[in-house]
Design a protein around this motif. Sequence first.
Motif, PDB file in Angstrom:
ATOM      1  N   ARG A   1      -8.318  13.502 -23.963  1.00  0.00           N
ATOM      2  CA  ARG A   1      -7.145  12.670 -24.139  1.00  0.00           C
ATOM      3  C   ARG A   1      -6.737  11.923 -22.862  1.00  0.00           C
ATOM      4  N   ASN A   2      -6.746  12.616 -21.717  1.00  0.00           N
ATOM      5  CA  ASN A   2      -6.237  12.034 -20.478  1.00  0.00           C
ATOM      6  C   ASN A   2      -7.347  11.947 -19.439  1.00  0.00           C
TER       7      ASN A   2
ATOM      8  N   SER B   1      -8.135   5.090 -27.430  1.00  0.00           N
ATOM      9  CA  SER B   1      -6.822   5.734 -27.471  1.00  0.00           C
ATOM     10  C   SER B   1      -6.580   6.644 -26.262  1.00  0.00           C
ATOM     11  N   ALA B   2      -7.555   6.775 -25.375  1.00  0.00           N
ATOM     12  CA  ALA B   2      -7.385   7.637 -24.205  1.00  0.00           C
ATOM     13  C   ALA B   2      -6.295   7.103 -23.292  1.00  0.00           C
TER      14      ALA B   2
ATOM     15  N   HIS C   1     -13.426   5.270 -27.167  1.00  0.00           N
ATOM     16  CA  HIS C   1     -12.244   6.139 -27.063  1.00  0.00           C
ATOM     17  C   HIS C   1     -11.080   5.323 -26.506  1.00  0.00           C
TER      18      HIS C   1
ATOM     19  N   ASP D   1      -7.396  16.807 -27.267  1.00  0.00           N
ATOM     20  CA  ASP D   1      -6.097  16.196 -26.981  1.00  0.00           C
ATOM     21  C   ASP D   1      -5.320  16.965 -25.918  1.00  0.00           C
ATOM     22  N   ASP D   2      -5.742  18.197 -25.614  1.00  0.00           N
ATOM     23  CA  ASP D   2      -5.053  19.027 -24.629  1.00  0.00           C
ATOM     24  C   ASP D   2      -5.749  19.020 -23.270  1.00  0.00           C
TER      25      ASP D   2
ATOM     26  N   ARG E   1      -2.405  23.604 -21.738  1.00  0.00           N
ATOM     27  CA  ARG E   1      -3.340  22.514 -21.489  1.00  0.00           C
ATOM     28  C   ARG E   1      -4.343  22.865 -20.399  1.00  0.00           C
TER      29      ARG E   1
ATOM     30  N   THR F   1      -7.724  21.714 -28.165  1.00  0.00           N
ATOM     31  CA  THR F   1      -8.555  20.595 -28.595  1.00  0.00           C
ATOM     32  C   THR F   1      -8.702  19.589 -27.463  1.00  0.00           C
TER      33      THR F   1
END
Length: 497
Positions: A132-133, A186-187, A184, A108-109, A37, A106
């Motif tokens: 993602r985060n 879903s973050a 976004h 997501d990482d 990550r 990606t």
Amino acid sequence: MSNAAAPKGRQLIQGIDASGAFPVEYRFAHAKSGNRRLVVVFANFAAPQDYGWSNGVLDQVRANILWIRDRFDGMNSYYLCKDMDFSLERSVAGLIFKVMRALEITADDVTVWGGSKGGSAALFFGLRYGFRNIVSLVPQFAVGTYVRTVHPQVARFMLGEGVPPENVRAVDAILPDLVRSGTHRSANVYLLSSPQDQQYTSQVEPYLGLFAGYDNFNFIYSESPFITDHTQVTRRNVPALLGLLNLLADGIAPRLGHVRNGYEEPDRDRSGIDAMLAADAVVKDASVFPPPVVTGPAPGGQVPVTGSVFTGLAPGAARVSLWENGRFLANVPVGADGSWVWEPAQWSPGRHLVRLYAADGAGFQSPRTQIEFTAAAAGAAAPSPPVFPSGPALPAAPVVGTPASYQEVPAAGTPFSGFAAGAARVRFREAGIDLGACPVAPDGGWAWHPGRPWLPGPHLVEVVAADHHGVEGPPTGVAFTAVDTSASLGYHVPPGR
């Protein structure tokens, strides 16, 4: 490639991504144990050299780390714009995606992270580009109003001369509109603030309701009598925040029901990211960007303690930077013809060793050159020059740009480069044993690779220039230490470089 070690030992690799409209300077550290990550770190206003969290505090984070510098044309920008030109933002995003491609990961990482100004950037880039985060520490939401009120120079840089009210309103709306749009949802968002933060009432509290409906919005409300100001909010929470970063690096986002722990591949091929970092290296190879040449004084010569003049050549450079014992001396502009002149104020009597490198307009650097000389008061006797056999003029001692004397270099084999005006070839010897030779280019530049590893330990290599008849001049000695470490990706650059 320019490398440095953070105070607690994590190796930092410096680079410049010049593929976008604005060159973007960055630092990178490889993950521990092959973690896949990436943490992207944005800087706050008080960050040294405009790199946030780059003082070793993130050494124990297991992920790859990308620090992005917020310094564009000499000014901070919130990583957004200059004169409302948002190609600056796109240049920053381009670097992040370039690193992701090199790591083969990606969105997501990716975790984006920052405090204050950097917290605003983390929210913006995380939501806009789908990372993602998002960890945002004491951010500002109404950025236009904030810089107009608190940082007027930054306001003029970002919003234009005169700071037009319509530009203030436009930049104020960027982050709230982005959150409100829910692009976004879903973050995994982690937002830290405190009522003790003087910016909380105007810059955070009015906007918290915009996160209603987000799948995993976490508000860390830090209230303590020991928190006295904006910066203390983050400092009081550092241990917990670093723990959060490692959870995210392991694929664990609090409040998620399904996670993947670890995400490590120790033997994974790193050639993609290594090739990207090498291409972006701040310090370029001598074949691409030759080191500067000192035409005066002569190596080993004498200069007065006051009134000395240094001259040289650095074709293609914008400036030459000079240092002694890790201490910055001067930045000297380079003329259109490649010449430069420097007149230092005063030298202390005795021997001096000055190292210098050339830099272009984007900040890329050449290998290092060094000049050794003696400063003496008026009337002092000059040192006796070395005596060489009489006959035709001998080639001058070559200038060695890399490696610098007393440098640690990888034992796997390190290239030599430098300048030898008027010479045809340069030869290399150690303890009387011939190591090899290389031709000298028409402009005087040369580069040589030993083609074999060095034995670990100290070495003293003599570098000698020869003319077309094979006549050799005086040698230049280069002392260095070969270090057997597979983790080294380049040279150790002394502090201050």
